[in-house]
Design an enzyme around this catalytic site. Structure first.
Site, PDB file in Angstrom:
ATOM      1  CG  ASN A  41     -72.120  25.226  -1.103  1.00  0.00           C
ATOM      2  OD1 ASN A  41     -72.229  26.232  -0.928  1.00  0.00           O
ATOM      3  ND2 ASN A  41     -70.866  24.571  -1.277  1.00  0.00           N
TER       4      ASN A  41
ATOM      5  CE1 TYR B 283     -70.675  32.169  -8.693  1.00  0.00           C
ATOM      6  CE2 TYR B 283     -70.542  31.980  -6.213  1.00  0.00           C
ATOM      7  CZ  TYR B 283     -71.158  31.769  -7.274  1.00  0.00           C
ATOM      8  OH  TYR B 283     -72.430  31.197  -7.564  1.00  0.00           O
TER       9      TYR B 283
ATOM     10  CB  THR C 289     -74.545  32.186  -4.504  1.00  0.00           C
ATOM     11  OG1 THR C 289     -74.138  31.745  -3.588  1.00  0.00           O
ATOM     12  CG2 THR C 289     -73.937  33.418  -4.979  1.00  0.00           C
ATOM     13  CG  ASP C 290     -75.488  30.376   0.565  1.00  0.00           C
ATOM     14  OD1 ASP C 290     -74.520  30.528  -0.132  1.00  0.00           O
ATOM     15  OD2 ASP C 290     -75.400  29.463   1.293  1.00  0.00           O
ATOM     16  CD  GLU C 291     -70.310  31.167  -2.434  1.00  0.00           C
ATOM     17  OE1 GLU C 291     -69.051  31.710  -2.835  1.00  0.00           O
ATOM     18  OE2 GLU C 291     -70.338  29.808  -2.651  1.00  0.00           O
TER      19      GLU C 291
ATOM     20  CB  ALA D 226     -76.314  31.838 -18.483  1.00  0.00           C
TER      21      ALA D 226
ATOM     22  CE  LYS E 118     -74.870  34.405  -9.266  1.00  0.00           C
ATOM     23  NZ  LYS E 118     -75.736  33.833 -10.353  1.00  0.00           N
TER      24      LYS E 118
ATOM     25  CG  PHE F 112     -74.752  20.992 -10.800  1.00  0.00           C
ATOM     26  CD1 PHE F 112     -75.308  19.691 -10.697  1.00  0.00           C
ATOM     27  CD2 PHE F 112     -74.854  21.776  -9.558  1.00  0.00           C
ATOM     28  CE1 PHE F 112     -75.691  19.027  -9.662  1.00  0.00           C
ATOM     29  CE2 PHE F 112     -75.233  20.966  -8.434  1.00  0.00           C
ATOM     30  CZ  PHE F 112     -75.496  19.689  -8.601  1.00  0.00           C
TER      31      PHE F 112
HETATM   32  P1  NAD Z   1     -72.557  25.738 -13.870  1.00  0.00           P
HETATM   33  O1  NAD Z   1     -71.206  26.343 -13.925  1.00  0.00           O
HETATM   34  O2  NAD Z   1     -72.436  24.297 -13.541  1.00  0.00           O
HETATM   35  O3  NAD Z   1     -73.089  25.796 -15.392  1.00  0.00           O
HETATM   36  C1  NAD Z   1     -73.283  27.223 -15.807  1.00  0.00           C
HETATM   37  C2  NAD Z   1     -73.578  27.071 -17.064  1.00  0.00           C
HETATM   38  O4  NAD Z   1     -73.982  28.653 -17.664  1.00  0.00           O
HETATM   39  C3  NAD Z   1     -73.062  26.411 -18.070  1.00  0.00           C
HETATM   40  O5  NAD Z   1     -73.710  25.260 -18.967  1.00  0.00           O
HETATM   41  C4  NAD Z   1     -72.253  27.337 -18.852  1.00  0.00           C
HETATM   42  O6  NAD Z   1     -72.163  26.935 -20.239  1.00  0.00           O
HETATM   43  C5  NAD Z   1     -73.207  28.432 -19.195  1.00  0.00           C
HETATM   44  N1  NAD Z   1     -72.643  29.690 -19.379  1.00  0.00           N
HETATM   45  C6  NAD Z   1     -71.621  30.275 -18.761  1.00  0.00           C
HETATM   46  N2  NAD Z   1     -71.340  31.473 -19.283  1.00  0.00           N
HETATM   47  C7  NAD Z   1     -72.391  31.763 -20.022  1.00  0.00           C
HETATM   48  C8  NAD Z   1     -72.703  32.733 -21.153  1.00  0.00           C
HETATM   49  N3  NAD Z   1     -72.093  33.902 -21.057  1.00  0.00           N
HETATM   50  N4  NAD Z   1     -73.806  32.703 -21.919  1.00  0.00           N
HETATM   51  C9  NAD Z   1     -74.579  31.713 -21.765  1.00  0.00           C
HETATM   52  N5  NAD Z   1     -74.280  30.695 -20.980  1.00  0.00           N
HETATM   53  C10 NAD Z   1     -73.142  30.636 -20.157  1.00  0.00           C
HETATM   54  O7  NAD Z   1     -73.190  26.545 -13.055  1.00  0.00           O
HETATM   55  P2  NAD Z   1     -74.409  25.985 -11.605  1.00  0.00           P
HETATM   56  O8  NAD Z   1     -73.812  25.456 -10.406  1.00  0.00           O
HETATM   57  O9  NAD Z   1     -75.423  25.140 -12.444  1.00  0.00           O
HETATM   58  O10 NAD Z   1     -74.876  27.374 -11.354  1.00  0.00           O
HETATM   59  C11 NAD Z   1     -76.238  28.011 -11.844  1.00  0.00           C
HETATM   60  C12 NAD Z   1     -76.532  29.145 -11.134  1.00  0.00           C
HETATM   61  O11 NAD Z   1     -76.739  29.020  -9.813  1.00  0.00           O
HETATM   62  C13 NAD Z   1     -75.351  30.373 -11.196  1.00  0.00           C
HETATM   63  O12 NAD Z   1     -75.895  31.594 -11.228  1.00  0.00           O
HETATM   64  C14 NAD Z   1     -74.837  30.199  -9.922  1.00  0.00           C
HETATM   65  O13 NAD Z   1     -74.301  31.284  -9.548  1.00  0.00           O
HETATM   66  C15 NAD Z   1     -75.819  29.837  -8.662  1.00  0.00           C
HETATM   67  N6  NAD Z   1     -75.554  28.879  -7.714  1.00  0.00           N
HETATM   68  C16 NAD Z   1     -75.079  27.875  -7.865  1.00  0.00           C
HETATM   69  C17 NAD Z   1     -74.887  27.095  -6.838  1.00  0.00           C
HETATM   70  C18 NAD Z   1     -74.157  25.829  -6.488  1.00  0.00           C
HETATM   71  O14 NAD Z   1     -73.773  25.082  -5.544  1.00  0.00           O
HETATM   72  N7  NAD Z   1     -73.790  24.976  -7.886  1.00  0.00           N
HETATM   73  C19 NAD Z   1     -75.004  27.523  -5.340  1.00  0.00           C
HETATM   74  C20 NAD Z   1     -75.582  29.150  -5.563  1.00  0.00           C
HETATM   75  C21 NAD Z   1     -76.138  29.476  -6.686  1.00  0.00           C
END
Ligand code: NAD
Length: 354
Positions: free
Chosen positions: A192, A163, A138-140, A86, A167, A16
């Site tokens: 988020n 989770y 993340t802020d979590e 990732a 992180k 995402f």
């Molecule tokens: P997501 O789950 O949408 O995407 C994660 C991507 O990583 C996927 O394309 C997946 O195929 C890839 N992936 C997973 N395991 C892998 C591996 N072992 N090797 C290579 N690729 C791998 O996640 P997101 O929402 O895009 O989040 C991205 C980052 O931002 C993460 O680190 C997440 O912790 C952080 N984050 C997300 C949010 C949120 O609201 N979505 C908030 C705070 C932090």
């Protein structure tokens, strides 16, 4: 001429936030982007329309836990920066199956750091100076807030879910690789995210898709949990700014100053859907159903992003109201994108009850 001549690795670039970063880099900068992604259930190449035809883009199917595979990519592309997105990212899944979270989020980040360090040590002093490893967190990791206050960059870590604990571990590894080996790392902690191309398991797309189908809208607990919402395209811009101008060794909080209760978010979605796609069954607020709470559900998150605003000049362009309206409209206009995910067998059933 932002990032002219630079090669940037984006891990998780089919996810995402990663796909928003890739779209932003290809659209607004001159960077050459290498998307490194294992393509788990959360990945979607359809989130990168036109990328495959872009000469500045390459895709490599690769797990970040595989050191030899990563080494091959570092040797092949000689990157100037790594953005690590990732991850396993869904809290409910981490409650049911924490193992994958430990592997990707901790072991994967460790492996990526080791291979980045190996590559960094081969660079000339000038290139080494310019190199950056930006880890997205993340802020979590800060745990739960009471009614007042905000998370700042100095808030102590207190993760509550598998989770957020995974992180937090990865953030500590990134910091340690800077302190111990002088690898030029930075960390961002964001609230988020929401916006286009959001995987249907997360609150906002889940409610939009269920609302469009006039299905019950399950709100966890009393719906009063508060999250601080960040439009994903504002986040992508924050990340490239930190990459460009952030101070090595620093951490930056990224948030939209948009605290809303989960119930308010769902009610807003109901009202927007009623406007965009009125239902013969009446107002969608009637579909809201309160269900058992998530175990260990943090009550409130709120991010103080003033360091990023003050020091790097970043500002969120979207308010929650403008961003959620764009998002609801996007999901209504792009049914084929999410319908394909449902057709692949994604189950919308409740998970994460422990
Ligand atoms: P997501 O789950 O949408 O995407 C994660 C991507 O990583 C996927 O394309 C997946 O195929 C890839 N992936 C997973 N395991 C892998 C591996 N072992 N090797 C290579 N690729 C791998 O996640 P997101 O929402 O895009 O989040 C991205 C980052 O931002 C993460 O680190 C997440 O912790 C952080 N984050 C997300 C949010 C949120 O609201 N979505 C908030 C705070 C932090």
């Amino acid at each position: 001429m932002r990032f002219k001549g630079s090669t940037i690795f984006v891990t998780g670039g089919a996810g995402f936030i990663g796909s928003a970063v890739v779209r932003h880099l290809l659209r607004d900068t001159h960077a050459r982007v290498v998307n490194i992604d294992k393509l788990t259930y959360a990945a979607n190449p359809d989130s990168l329309p036109g990328a495959a035809q872009n000469l500045n883009y390459a895709f490599e199917k690769q797990c970040i836990c595989d050191g030899a595979g990563l080494r091959r990519l570092f040797e092949k592309y000689q990157p100037d920066a790594v953005l690590n997105l990732a991850a396993e990212s869904h809290v409910d899944r981490s409650i049911d199956g924490p193992g994958e979270f430990i592997q990707t989020n901790i072991v994967g980040t460790f492996t990526l750091l080791q291979e980045t360090l190996r590559h960094w040590r081969t660079l000339s002093p000038e290139k080494r100076e310019q190199f950056r490893f930006l880890h997205i967190s993340t802020d979590e990791v800060f745990g739960s807030l009471g009614d007042d206050g905000f998370f700042t960059e100095t808030t102590a870590y207190a993760p509550n879910s598998p989770y957020s604990a995974s992180k937090a571990s990865s953030d500590h590894l990134v910091r340690a690789w800077r302190e111990t080996y002088e690898l030029p790392t930075l960390v961002t902690n964001c609230s988020n995210n929401y916006g286009p191309y959001h995987f249907p398991e997360k609150l906002i797309p889940h409610m939009i898709i269920k609302g469009l189908a006039s299905e019950p809208l399950p709100v966890y607990g009393d719906g009063k949990n508060i999250r601080d919402w960040l439009y994903v395209e504002d986040h992508a811009k924050a990340l490239t700014l930190v990459l460009e101008r952030g101070v090595v060794g620093e951490t930056y909080n990224v948030g939209g100053r948009n605290e809303r209760t989960n119930l308010h978010v769902v009610e807003t979605i109901c009202d927007l859907l009623d406007e965009i796609a009125p239902s013969a069954q009446g107002p969608r607020r009637n579909l809201i159903t309160f269900v058992a709470d998530r175990p260990g559900h943090d009550r409130r998150y709120a991010i103080d992003a003033s360091k990023l605003e003050r020091e790097l000049g970043w500002n969120a362009l979207e308010t929650f109201e403008s961003g959620i309206a764009k998002t609801a409209r996007w999901f209504c206009d792009n049914r084929a994108w999410w319908q394909a995910i449902l057709d692949r067998g994604y189950q919308r059933a409740r998970i994460g009850l422990g």
